[in-house]
Scaffold this motif. Structure first.
Motif, PDB file in Angstrom:
ATOM      1  N   THR A 143      -6.958  64.898   9.903  1.00 54.38           N
ATOM      2  CA  THR A 143      -6.873  64.220  11.080  1.00 54.38           C
ATOM      3  C   THR A 143      -6.239  62.907  10.907  1.00 54.38           C
ATOM      4  OG1 THR A 143      -8.581  65.473  12.091  1.00 54.38           O
ATOM      5  CG2 THR A 143      -8.073  63.305  13.179  1.00 54.38           C
ATOM      6  N   ASN A 144      -6.864  62.137  10.073  1.00 56.20           N
ATOM      7  CA  ASN A 144      -6.435  60.806   9.837  1.00 56.20           C
ATOM      8  C   ASN A 144      -4.752  60.659   9.073  1.00 56.20           C
ATOM      9  OD1 ASN A 144      -8.346  58.364  10.312  1.00 56.20           O
ATOM     10  ND2 ASN A 144      -9.388  60.352   9.626  1.00 56.20           N
ATOM     11  N   PHE A 145      -4.622  61.573   8.162  1.00 58.48           N
ATOM     12  CA  PHE A 145      -3.134  61.734   7.691  1.00 58.48           C
ATOM     13  C   PHE A 145      -2.238  62.293   8.906  1.00 58.48           C
ATOM     14  CE2 PHE A 145      -4.884  63.555   3.564  1.00 58.48           C
ATOM     15  CZ  PHE A 145      -4.944  62.448   2.946  1.00 58.48           C
ATOM     16  N   SER A 146      -2.614  62.817   9.858  1.00 58.58           N
ATOM     17  CA  SER A 146      -1.686  63.428  10.968  1.00 58.58           C
ATOM     18  C   SER A 146      -1.517  62.155  11.879  1.00 58.58           C
ATOM     19  CB  SER A 146      -2.399  64.673  11.716  1.00 58.58           C
ATOM     20  OG  SER A 146      -2.422  65.715  11.040  1.00 58.58           O
ATOM     21  N   GLY A 196      -6.060  67.180  15.517  1.00 58.20           N
ATOM     22  CA  GLY A 196      -6.139  67.443  14.144  1.00 58.20           C
ATOM     23  C   GLY A 196      -7.827  67.764  13.840  1.00 58.20           C
ATOM     24  N   VAL A 197      -8.859  67.443  14.696  1.00 57.02           N
ATOM     25  CA  VAL A 197     -10.241  67.623  14.220  1.00 57.02           C
ATOM     26  C   VAL A 197     -10.576  69.447  14.853  1.00 57.02           C
ATOM     27  CG1 VAL A 197     -12.597  67.408  15.826  1.00 57.02           C
ATOM     28  CG2 VAL A 197     -11.033  65.437  15.189  1.00 57.02           C
ATOM     29  N   LEU A 198      -9.474  69.740  15.542  1.00 56.93           N
ATOM     30  CA  LEU A 198      -9.867  71.405  15.947  1.00 56.93           C
ATOM     31  C   LEU A 198      -8.754  72.297  15.195  1.00 56.93           C
ATOM     32  CD1 LEU A 198     -10.978  71.544  19.487  1.00 56.93           C
ATOM     33  CD2 LEU A 198     -11.961  71.377  17.571  1.00 56.93           C
ATOM     34  N   GLU A 207       4.014  69.763  16.862  1.00 56.57           N
ATOM     35  CA  GLU A 207       2.464  69.567  16.258  1.00 56.57           C
ATOM     36  C   GLU A 207       2.274  70.210  15.090  1.00 56.57           C
ATOM     37  OE1 GLU A 207       2.804  69.552  20.792  1.00 56.57           O
ATOM     38  OE2 GLU A 207       3.484  70.603  19.342  1.00 56.57           O
ATOM     39  N   GLY A 208       2.734  71.728  15.094  1.00 60.72           N
ATOM     40  CA  GLY A 208       2.360  72.351  13.934  1.00 60.72           C
ATOM     41  C   GLY A 208       3.190  71.836  12.696  1.00 60.72           C
ATOM     42  N   ARG A 209       4.297  71.681  12.765  1.00 65.25           N
ATOM     43  CA  ARG A 209       4.955  70.913  11.648  1.00 65.25           C
ATOM     44  C   ARG A 209       4.347  69.667  11.320  1.00 65.25           C
ATOM     45  NH1 ARG A 209      10.443  69.867  14.216  1.00 65.25           N
ATOM     46  NH2 ARG A 209       9.769  70.590  16.270  1.00 65.25           N
ATOM     47  N   LEU A 210       3.877  68.745  11.947  1.00 64.55           N
ATOM     48  CA  LEU A 210       2.980  67.751  11.425  1.00 64.55           C
ATOM     49  C   LEU A 210       1.919  67.782  10.810  1.00 64.55           C
ATOM     50  CD1 LEU A 210       2.985  64.625  13.840  1.00 64.55           C
ATOM     51  CD2 LEU A 210       0.645  65.653  12.877  1.00 64.55           C
ATOM     52  N   VAL A 211       1.038  68.503  11.146  1.00 69.11           N
ATOM     53  CA  VAL A 211      -0.382  69.092  10.762  1.00 69.11           C
ATOM     54  C   VAL A 211       0.126  69.894   9.453  1.00 69.11           C
ATOM     55  CG1 VAL A 211      -2.345  70.198  10.750  1.00 69.11           C
ATOM     56  CG2 VAL A 211      -1.589  68.995  12.897  1.00 69.11           C
ATOM     57  N   ALA A 212       1.078  70.739   9.291  1.00 66.96           N
ATOM     58  CA  ALA A 212       1.475  71.199   8.053  1.00 66.96           C
ATOM     59  C   ALA A 212       1.487  70.534   7.113  1.00 66.96           C
ATOM     60  CB  ALA A 212       2.696  72.074   8.422  1.00 66.96           C
ATOM     61  N   VAL A 213       2.206  69.345   7.190  1.00 68.98           N
ATOM     62  CA  VAL A 213       2.190  68.421   6.013  1.00 68.98           C
ATOM     63  C   VAL A 213       1.136  67.446   5.582  1.00 68.98           C
ATOM     64  CG1 VAL A 213       3.460  65.901   5.441  1.00 68.98           C
ATOM     65  CG2 VAL A 213       4.909  67.876   6.698  1.00 68.98           C
ATOM     66  N   ALA A 214       0.239  67.312   6.746  1.00 69.26           N
ATOM     67  CA  ALA A 214      -0.999  66.536   6.399  1.00 69.26           C
ATOM     68  C   ALA A 214      -1.776  67.396   5.749  1.00 69.26           C
ATOM     69  CB  ALA A 214      -1.546  65.789   7.706  1.00 69.26           C
ATOM     70  N   ASP A 215      -1.982  68.829   6.087  1.00 68.10           N
ATOM     71  CA  ASP A 215      -2.954  69.777   5.810  1.00 68.10           C
ATOM     72  C   ASP A 215      -2.583  70.047   4.316  1.00 68.10           C
ATOM     73  OD1 ASP A 215      -4.992  71.889   6.192  1.00 68.10           O
ATOM     74  OD2 ASP A 215      -3.403  73.264   5.954  1.00 68.10           O
ATOM     75  N   THR A 216      -1.222  70.217   3.931  1.00 68.62           N
ATOM     76  CA  THR A 216      -0.966  70.580   2.513  1.00 68.62           C
ATOM     77  C   THR A 216      -1.411  69.466   1.590  1.00 68.62           C
ATOM     78  OG1 THR A 216       0.735  72.204   3.145  1.00 68.62           O
ATOM     79  CG2 THR A 216       0.823  71.496   0.990  1.00 68.62           C
TER      80      THR A 216
END
Length: 578
Positions: A345-348, A369-371, A446-455
């Protein structure tokens, strides 16, 4: 005093300096200390006097007035290098005036540019707001009233109506205060304004918003005026403090150079919310009874709007808390990845901010990010909590979580905007991801953004079977996989944020080599300041949960606190020695 002087800046005496003794008179008559041959100057125009409370410039009821900052004054405390005008002549005060009385300590911490001062009790005139409100309509002109009176009343009512419409249309608390003071300044000739609201915890009034005059670094608020308005529910009006013999030189309304002031309560169905306070500096007779009527007429709708905005904010916070509770339930099922949700969430958020997303979009990013992993609630524990590498069959079970999360949210209007964060964060830019196999910009941003933070979090976080990668190596991996796994714009923005120092503090192990404890909730290392003692409370910068410093067998650890910071949790992570 020898260190104080008056310098003439224009006219026949330009450049001449006059030492300031106890009292210096200024006027056209030759027996004045500063005699100005100017037809616009009265025979005895003004005086400048050094007093224990400061150096005071006072107009002697001159015909053309004495001006400071293009405002006509009756009496004002001068500051060093302050310029004033007498007739057509500009003069400047130079020196360090006598020390002013020290202000009372502010009632609220961290409110820069605002101070509170007491004044002599019983020195103000006030009346109930109900009486003031009634006079607004009781003062309507009779049938014999002049057209000017009728027009004046129409203009006042129209101004109130317009101001109320503007205020009632705003439900964002952070911008509502500015709207209220903006309309107050439209209705009355104020220099400064402050909205003070009751703090639910301390029950004290705290500044919620302030608007200072041009070039003014600090606003001085009279606590006596505020107290009378708030506690007694009265509308307070001080029209001409400088010429009012009821005020002595030590009163805050004088030492703060307040010439006129008004303060009215903000009350909602009998509940005291706070006050609206306005004043002028150096302008005499700035406010009148009609001005007080206008601000009272505005205070009622303002109180309603503030209460409504507070209610909306409470609902939004309850909603965010519900999301956190849901995310917490998932996090606690898999102790090995506790904190992953909060770091992603914070990276995103850092990435979205670097992309220039506005405040409203950032709020959605936080909730998304939370969900983003909420669908893991449908994954069996044997798969979700397995510390080893997953089999192909187990991996297939894990891959259902984006769609399960989207299914959970699709029937909620409030949650629907969060679906892209959950559904698409495992898609790949080259189209080889899941669950839809989308590619490039067909993948919602939104998916492209979280993909970077998640990885990035997956690479840098510790797992039972491996230690997290050095952040520099993880950054290199992101850059290596641009256009294949990741959106290049998102990677570039994330790298910029990392290089600018906006990412490091979120990393799980960033403070691992310092004197630190592990956050009991998200496993992030929390630095311990020098001198901290057992029982000291710490807030994690990632999940914002609070922990209390405890000690077991020479090892220090954190005990998770409840939201009320009164109860400890049984959840205890590995201890950290230092």
């Amino acid at each position: 005093m020898p260190n104080e002087k008056i310098v003439v800046l224009s006219g026949p005496l330009q450049g001449k300096e006059f030492d300031l003794e106890s009292v210096v008179t200024i006027g056209r008559n030759p027996d004045n200390k500063i005699a100005l041959d100017d037809r616009q100057v009265s025979r005895y125009h003004a005086t400048i006097e050094s007093t224990p409370t400061g150096t005071i410039l006072k107009d002697l009821s001159s015909g053309n007035g004495t001006f400071v900052d293009n405002r006509r004054i009756l009496q004002i405390h001068l500051s060093n290098e302050q310029v004033f005008r007498v007739g057509s002549v500009d003069l400047k005060y130079v020196g360090e005036p006598a020390a002013m009385p020290m202000p009372a300590a502010p009632k609220a911490d961290g409110d820069s540019g605002l101070r509170f001062q007491d004044m002599v009790e019983g020195k103000v005139q006030a009346t109930s707001t109900e009486n003031v409100y009634q006079t607004l309509f009781a003062s309507a002109p009779s049938s014999t009233g002049s057209a000017a009176e009728v027009k004046s009343l129409q203009n006042r009512l129209a101004a109130i109506y317009k101001a109320n419409q503007i205020i009632s249309s705003e439900n964002n608390l952070s911008t509502l205060f500015g709207r209220v003071l903006e309309q107050v300044f439209v209705l009355v000739p104020a220099n400064n304004g402050v909205i003070l609201l009751k703090d639910d915890k301390t029950k004290q009034l705290k500044p919620a918003y302030q608007k200072a005059g041009s070039g003014q670094a600090e606003i001085t608020v009279s606590t006596t005026i505020v107290r009378q308005a708030y506690e007694d529910g009265q509308a307070v009006l001080v029209r001409d403090a400088a010429d009012d013999k009821r005020f002595d030189a030590s009163a805050s309304i004088m030492t703060g150079n307040i010439a006129s002031a008004m303060c009215v309560p903000l009350t909602y169905q009998g509940e005291k919310l706070g006050v609206i306070y306005v004043d002028t500096r150096g302008t005499t007779n700035a406010f009148s009874e009609p001005d007080l009527e206008l601000i009272v007429a505005l205070s009622g709708p303002s109180a309603i709007a503030i209460k409504n905005a507070q209610f909306v904010e409470e609902l939004q916070e309850d909603f965010r808390m519900t999301l956190r509770l849901l995310a917490n339930a998932i996090e606690l099922r898999d102790h090995y990845t506790v904190g992953h949700t909060w770091r992603v969430t914070n990276f995103s958020l850092a990435l979205a901010a670097e992309l220039g997303w506005d405040e409203e979009k950032l709020k959605i990013v936080e909730m998304g990010g939370v969900l983003h992993d909420v669908g893991k609630i449908a994954v069996p524990d044997a798969v979700l909590c397995k510390p080893d590498k997953l089999t192909n069959e187990e991996y297939a079970q894990m891959k259902i979580h984006p769609e399960r999360g989207a299914d959970l949210m699709k029937d909620s209007r409030k949650l629907r905007p969060l679906i892209p964060y959950c559904l698409y964060h495992h898609e790949r830019y080259d189209g080889k991801g899941y669950p839809k196999g989308l590619a490039g910009e067909d993948i919602p941003i939104e998916g492209r953004l979280v993909a970077v933070a998640d990885t990035f979090d997956a690479m840098t976080s510790n797992r039972p079977y491996r230690k997290g990668l050095n952040p520099e190596i993880a950054i290199a991996e992101l850059e290596k996989n641009k256009l294949t796994q990741f959106d290049p714009d998102c990677v570039d923005a994330f790298v910029r944020a990392y290089r600018a120092g906006k990412i490091n503090h979120i990393l799980q192990a960033y403070h691992e080599n310092e004197k630190s404890i592990v956050c009991p909730f998200c496993s992030t290392f929390i630095p311990i300041p020098e001198g901290a003692e057992l029982g000291t409370d710490f807030e994690c910068r990632v999940c914002h949960r609070k922990s209390r410093l405890a000690q077991i067998n020479d090892a220090y650890h954190g005990v998770l606190l409840s939201d009320a910071d009164t109860q400890g949790s049984q959840l205890t992570p590995p201890s950290t020695k230092f």
